[in-house]
Design an enzyme around this catalytic site. Sequence first.
Site, PDB file in Angstrom:
ATOM      1  N   HIS A 174       4.917  -7.821   7.508  1.00  0.00           N
ATOM      2  CA  HIS A 174       3.762  -7.339   8.273  1.00  0.00           C
ATOM      3  C   HIS A 174       2.590  -7.029   7.363  1.00  0.00           C
ATOM      4  CE1 HIS A 174       5.851  -3.474   7.286  1.00  0.00           C
ATOM      5  NE2 HIS A 174       4.614  -3.027   7.105  1.00  0.00           N
TER       6      HIS A 174
ATOM      7  N   GLU B 221       4.645  -3.192  -0.006  1.00  0.00           N
ATOM      8  CA  GLU B 221       5.935  -2.645   0.417  1.00  0.00           C
ATOM      9  C   GLU B 221       6.954  -3.777   0.319  1.00  0.00           C
ATOM     10  OE1 GLU B 221       6.078  -1.456   4.541  1.00  0.00           O
ATOM     11  OE2 GLU B 221       7.928  -0.311   4.288  1.00  0.00           O
TER      12      GLU B 221
END
Lengths: 134, 134
Positions: free
Chosen positions: A7, A130
Amino acid sequence: MIGRLNHVAVAVESVEKASAVYRDALGAKVSAAESLPEHGVTVVFVELPNTKIELLEPYGENSPIAGFVAKNAAGGIHHVCYEVDDIISARDQLKATGARVLGDGEPRIGAHGKPVLFLHPKDFCGTLIELEQA
Amino acid sequence: MIGRLNHVAVAVESVEKASAVYRDALGAKVSAAESLPEHGVTVVFVELPNTKIELLEPYGENSPIAGFVAKNAAGGIHHVCYEVDDIISARDQLKATGARVLGDGEPRIGAHGKPVLFLHPKDFCGTLIELEQA
């Protein structure tokens, strides 16, 4: 090592307003808002055919994105998340190159219930990354 | 309206250094650098299973990303690109919602040889959005 782009996270003051932008102006499918007190965010998922945009609003007094949103009133891209097969192996390979892993370097359980780590933006082209175990 | 996330663009001072980060530290497949004088950038594609990261370095004296890189010495996420089926229809729908399209509002041929438009970050959660006809 890195796999899919899981994402792109966009931090905003209000996921309600941001949802309206993605749903009404951009015509995307957006989820209902969900508060995750243990992560300090309220999240809305924008579902694209090949990945997701995550709209994040600060939740609670110690939200990890509160400072970012205070500095970026209009919102902004906060991080990108790449999937890895083995987060411990990925971490150790990255540390061996001299890259900095944030926090104490131990994976935490992220918003999707999977182990995650964050990498220092200065070591990765100014981008907060991340890593999430796939 | 919006479809696939075509790419995330990361602007940097040096695509050579950024390529090394993505190739050597993150273990991704990166393309050779390609200069696009008509777009004022040198680009490297990072190929992920579901989308691309585009590493952009300013090229020439009037590069559209020169100001961004001057302000963000470590680099940073510059824009995201969503695919649309019909860029004229998408533009007209967006303008009808009051959203601002950058420049004169007419699509240009982008770095992939397809018509593109850019949307004003202030109308889209602080995110510079490129629309590319799929």
